[in-house]
Design a protein around this motif. Sequence first.
Motif, short mmCIF file in Angstrom:
data_model
loop_
_atom_site.label_atom_id
_atom_site.label_comp_id
_atom_site.label_asym_id
_atom_site.label_seq_id
_atom_site.Cartn_x
_atom_site.Cartn_y
_atom_site.Cartn_z
N ARG A 257 0.86 -1.05 0.02
CA ARG A 257 -0.12 0.02 0.08
C ARG A 257 0.76 1.14 -0.05
O ARG A 257 1.62 1.19 0.84
CB ARG A 257 -0.87 0.08 1.08
CG ARG A 257 -1.66 1.40 1.35
CD ARG A 257 -2.78 1.35 2.18
NE ARG A 257 -2.33 1.08 3.66
CZ ARG A 257 -2.86 0.50 4.65
NH1 ARG A 257 -4.16 0.38 4.78
NH2 ARG A 257 -2.33 0.23 5.77
N ILE B 225 -8.83 -3.13 -4.14
CA ILE B 225 -9.43 -2.72 -2.98
C ILE B 225 -10.75 -2.38 -3.09
O ILE B 225 -11.20 -1.99 -4.22
CB ILE B 225 -8.83 -1.15 -2.35
CG1 ILE B 225 -9.06 -0.82 -1.05
CG2 ILE B 225 -8.74 -0.29 -3.47
CD1 ILE B 225 -8.69 -1.90 0.20
N GLY C 81 -12.65 0.94 1.27
CA GLY C 81 -11.34 1.14 1.67
C GLY C 81 -10.91 0.36 2.74
O GLY C 81 -9.69 0.40 3.01
N ARG C 82 -11.19 -0.92 2.70
CA ARG C 82 -11.03 -1.70 3.97
C ARG C 82 -10.47 -3.17 3.42
O ARG C 82 -9.68 -3.84 3.87
CB ARG C 82 -11.96 -1.87 5.16
CG ARG C 82 -12.12 -0.61 6.03
CD ARG C 82 -13.29 -0.75 6.96
NE ARG C 82 -12.92 -1.86 7.70
CZ ARG C 82 -12.62 -1.75 9.00
NH1 ARG C 82 -12.20 -0.50 9.78
NH2 ARG C 82 -12.22 -2.79 9.95
N SER D 65 -19.62 -2.91 -1.69
CA SER D 65 -18.63 -3.65 -1.02
C SER D 65 -18.73 -4.98 -0.55
O SER D 65 -17.97 -5.67 0.28
CB SER D 65 -17.93 -3.01 0.11
OG SER D 65 -17.30 -1.63 -0.55
N ASP E 283 -7.45 3.14 -3.78
CA ASP E 283 -8.66 3.74 -3.02
C ASP E 283 -9.26 4.99 -3.34
O ASP E 283 -8.60 6.09 -3.13
CB ASP E 283 -8.19 3.80 -1.40
CG ASP E 283 -9.19 4.07 -0.36
OD1 ASP E 283 -10.39 4.45 -0.99
OD2 ASP E 283 -9.15 3.78 0.60
N ARG E 284 -10.49 5.19 -3.90
CA ARG E 284 -10.92 6.39 -4.51
C ARG E 284 -11.07 7.32 -3.67
O ARG E 284 -11.35 8.58 -3.86
CB ARG E 284 -12.30 6.20 -5.30
CG ARG E 284 -11.76 5.28 -6.67
CD ARG E 284 -13.25 4.75 -7.34
NE ARG E 284 -14.21 5.42 -7.53
CZ ARG E 284 -14.35 6.46 -8.51
NH1 ARG E 284 -13.15 6.53 -9.58
NH2 ARG E 284 -15.21 7.44 -8.63
N ARG E 285 -11.34 7.01 -2.31
CA ARG E 285 -11.54 7.91 -1.11
C ARG E 285 -9.99 8.82 -0.74
O ARG E 285 -10.04 9.86 -0.46
CB ARG E 285 -12.21 7.34 -0.16
CG ARG E 285 -13.62 6.90 -0.36
CD ARG E 285 -14.53 6.30 0.72
NE ARG E 285 -13.58 5.54 1.36
CZ ARG E 285 -14.01 4.86 2.53
NH1 ARG E 285 -14.99 5.06 3.19
NH2 ARG E 285 -13.31 3.78 3.21
N SER E 286 -9.06 7.89 -0.39
CA SER E 286 -7.86 8.17 0.20
C SER E 286 -6.96 8.69 -1.00
O SER E 286 -5.84 9.37 -0.65
CB SER E 286 -7.28 7.25 1.30
OG SER E 286 -6.89 6.15 0.59
N ASP F 59 -4.82 6.08 -1.86
CA ASP F 59 -4.00 5.11 -1.77
C ASP F 59 -3.82 4.03 -2.72
O ASP F 59 -4.91 3.76 -3.32
CB ASP F 59 -4.17 4.41 -0.26
CG ASP F 59 -3.79 5.40 0.79
OD1 ASP F 59 -3.25 6.45 0.47
OD2 ASP F 59 -4.28 4.80 2.04
N TYR G 181 -2.69 0.38 -4.54
CA TYR G 181 -2.38 -0.97 -3.81
C TYR G 181 -1.80 -1.54 -5.06
O TYR G 181 -2.63 -1.89 -5.95
CB TYR G 181 -3.69 -1.59 -3.30
CG TYR G 181 -4.33 -1.22 -2.13
CD1 TYR G 181 -3.98 -1.70 -0.93
CD2 TYR G 181 -5.00 0.10 -1.99
CE1 TYR G 181 -4.39 -1.33 0.40
CE2 TYR G 181 -5.53 0.40 -0.82
CZ TYR G 181 -5.17 -0.07 0.34
OH TYR G 181 -5.82 0.38 1.71
#
Length: 784
Positions: free
Chosen positions: A487, A514, A518-519, A564, A741-744, A746, A748
Motif C-alpha cells: 500500500r 481494494i 477502503g478496507r 463492497s 482507494d478512490r477516497r484516500s 492510496d 495498492y
Amino acid sequence: MSSPSSATPLLPERLQVGDCLVLLSLREVHAPRARRPQRLTPKAMGVLRVLLAQPGQVVERETLLAQVWPDTQPTNDVVTQAITQLRKAFAAGAKGDAPAYIETLAKTGYRLVAPVQALADVEADAAAPAAAAASEDLRADADADADADVAVPALADAAPLPAAVVPAPPSRRLQALLAAAAGAGLMLLAMLVWWLPRGGQDPAGSEQERVVGSPERPYRLITTMPGFELEPALSPDGTQVAYVAGIEGRAGTQLLVQATGRAAGSVPPRSLGVPGKGYSDRLPAWSPDGRRIAFARLGPEGQCQVLLMAVEKPGVAREATRCDGTELLSFDWTPDGRGLLFGSMTGRQPSRGIRVLDLASGHWRALPYTLGAGDFDYAPRYSPDGQWIAFVRNPQMGGLWRMPAAGGRAEPLTREFAEIRGWDWTQDGRGLVFGRRVDSETRLYRLDAASQRLRDLDLGDAQSPTLSRDGERLAFVHRRPQFALYRISAADRQGNRESQRLFASTGRDSQPVIAPDGRQLAFTSDRSGSFALWWGDVTRPQSLRLIEGVRPETGQAPAWSADSQSLLVSGRDAQGRSVIYEVRPQSGSVVPLPVPSGEPLQAAYTADPAQLLVLLGEHGRTRLQLYDRRSLPWRRLAALDDVSQLRVDPDSGRVLFTRLARSGLWRADATLDPASVAAIDAAVPSLWRYRTWALGTDGEVRYLFPTGECASRLARIGGGLGDSACLDRDRLSSVNGFSIDRRSGDVYAALAVEDGSDIGFMRMPESTGWFSVIASKWLLHKGK
C-alpha cells in the motif's frame, strides 16, 4: 505437548477412504490412478487423523488447531495448507472431475465426506515366514526411496475391494500354491530392491536411510549474472545463443552471445557492441546460415531501427528499415535469408497484417490472408520446410494461428484465450513449443499438429522458447520472481509517500483490488501452495483467509460491487472451462453465473443491479456484452467488439475500456451506444500493459509503468509524464493490474521483491511416446 495421535481415538493401521488406501504409520495415501504413493507431512496426517475419528461430522477449525497444533499460536493458513495437501493426495492421478473427499463449510470447518472402511492388517502366511521377512524389507526400502523421491515397484497398485465385492475363498491347495508363488515373487523383488540400489552393501541390522540428493534438472542455466537476461535466440546449429542483457552502469540493453557447451558457465559472453547512451538493442534473430543477426535498436522518443550485423564483425551494422513509433515489434528471417518477415506494426509505417521486407530492394510485400479489423498478428515465423507461417494473434489474450506461406486462410491452432509468452517451431514443422501464463507462473508446452496432443514440458517459470534447426536443443528464459502486496499512501503536501507491505508471505501475490469501503482487499496468490483467491481487511492482518471454491484466472482482476459486499471473479471450473463467479467474501458464498454463451473473460457491475457487463471471447475475437440478468437466459442489451479490459466509473456510470489491436483508452456510456464511444488517450495504456490502469480519485485514470529512472511510475492518463510520481525506483510492478482507494488516493500494487532472469538450455526430449492427451480447447483445429 500432546501429539495428534494421543488427541484422537486409536485408529486401524490400514484404512480405505473412498477409493484410496491410507497407511497411517507411513503417512501414505495410495490413490488408484497415481503412479506412486503420496507422502503426507506430519501435520497433514494429524489433520486427517482428526477427520477420520469423526467421519461425516463437521470438525471446526479451532478443534483442528487445538489437536494438531497444541500449545502454539498458528494462523488459519496452516489448516488451509494441510487440507490442500490432503485433497491433492486423494486426487492424485485422477483425470477430469475427482470425487470429493473433504467438504469445506464456510466460517465453520471441514467434514470428511468419503466413506471410511477399516482393513485387516496384512499378515504373512504361516507357511512362508521368509516371504514375510522379505516383504518387510521391501516395504522399508520403498519407504526410504519414497523419501528420496525415487520411484520403486509397488506391491499392489489397485485399491482394496469394497466389502460388498469380496470374492469367495480359494481351496486349500490353491491357497498353498498362491502362497508359494507370492513368496517366490516377493523374495525376487526383495533381492532386486536390496542389491541394486546399494551396490552390494550389507545393510543387516541398519535403520539408516541413504541421502541420494536432488534429482538433476533437465536444463542448465548458461547465464547467471545478476539482473535480466532476455529474448534468447539459438543459432541454427545450436552452439550459440544471442540474448539481451543490461548495460553496466547505465540504462539500456545490449546483445550478447554465449556458447551453449558444458563450459558455457566458465566462458564469458561476447558482446555484439554497446549502443549509444539512451539506446537499447533488442530482439535478436539469426539468419538461416548463422552468419548474420537482425535486431532492433530502440532510442528516445520512439526512435526505432531494424539493423543487420555480421556475427564475425560485431559493432558494424547496416539499417534494414525504420520502425519509429511501433509497439510490439516482431520479425524473423525468410527461409532463403533474403528478407525479413514482420508482424503487425504501429507507428510511422503501420501495417495491420504480416508483411515481407526484401532486403536488397527495400520493397514491402503484404501477404494476402484472412485478417479481422481488431486483430494484431505478432511473432510470425516460417516452418522449417517453408510451407507454413505460424504467428500469435493478439498476444495479450489470444492464441497461436497458422496459414500457408504464400497467404490464404488463417486457422487457429489453439482455442483458448491466453497470454502467450514466446514460441518456436519444432524441427519437423508439425509442432510448436510455446510459453503460456498459467496461474502464478509461465510454463512451456509442446503442441503436436499431427496427433492433436499437447504436452506440458514440466518447465515452470519458463518462457520465450527458441530451438535449434535440428530441433534437438532448446533455450528459454528462466524467470522466478516474487511479487508482494504494497500500500503506497497518497502524497502529502511535500509530495512524500509511505510504502507498507501487506499480508507478507513467501508466495507470489498479484491483482490487489481494494473495495469501495477502503478496507477489504481481494487478491490472488499461490501462498497456500496453489493459486487461489484471498480476502482480508487491511486494518486487521489476522482477518486474512482463502476463499474456497474459486480457481481464479490471472488475466483479469476481480471487480467489487458498489456496496463492497460482492465480487465478480473470472476463473475456471473443474473441467477447465471459463466461468464468472459471484463471490461474497465475508460469508464465503461462491456462485457460478449462467453467462449465456461464449468464453467469459471478465465481468463488472453497473449502476443497475439487474445488469452486468461481461467480456466474452468467441472464435478468436472478443466482445463486451451488456446483459439484463433478471430472467434466464440473460437478455442481451448491447455490445462492443474488440475489447481487452474494462472498468466502470461508479460516479458517471461510463464504461472505460482498452482495445485488442490498438494502444490507448476509450470510453462509452452505460448503454454501450456506439455513438458515445470516444478516445480518452491514443497512446496509453500500451498494448502489452493494457491491464495496468485504474480509476483514481475525482474520476481520474492512472497508469502504472516503468521508465529508465523509475521501476514503477504512476501517471495520470491524458496528463503525460509531467503529471506523474515515482512510486518505487527499484521494484517493478506486476502487469496484472493494481487498484486505487478512490477516497484516500492510496495505491495498492504488487511489486517485485525478488526478480531477475537467466537463460536456460537443454536437450529436447524424444518426441515418441512423451505426449499426454489433452481433451481440451488446446487441440489443433481440423477445419471444423
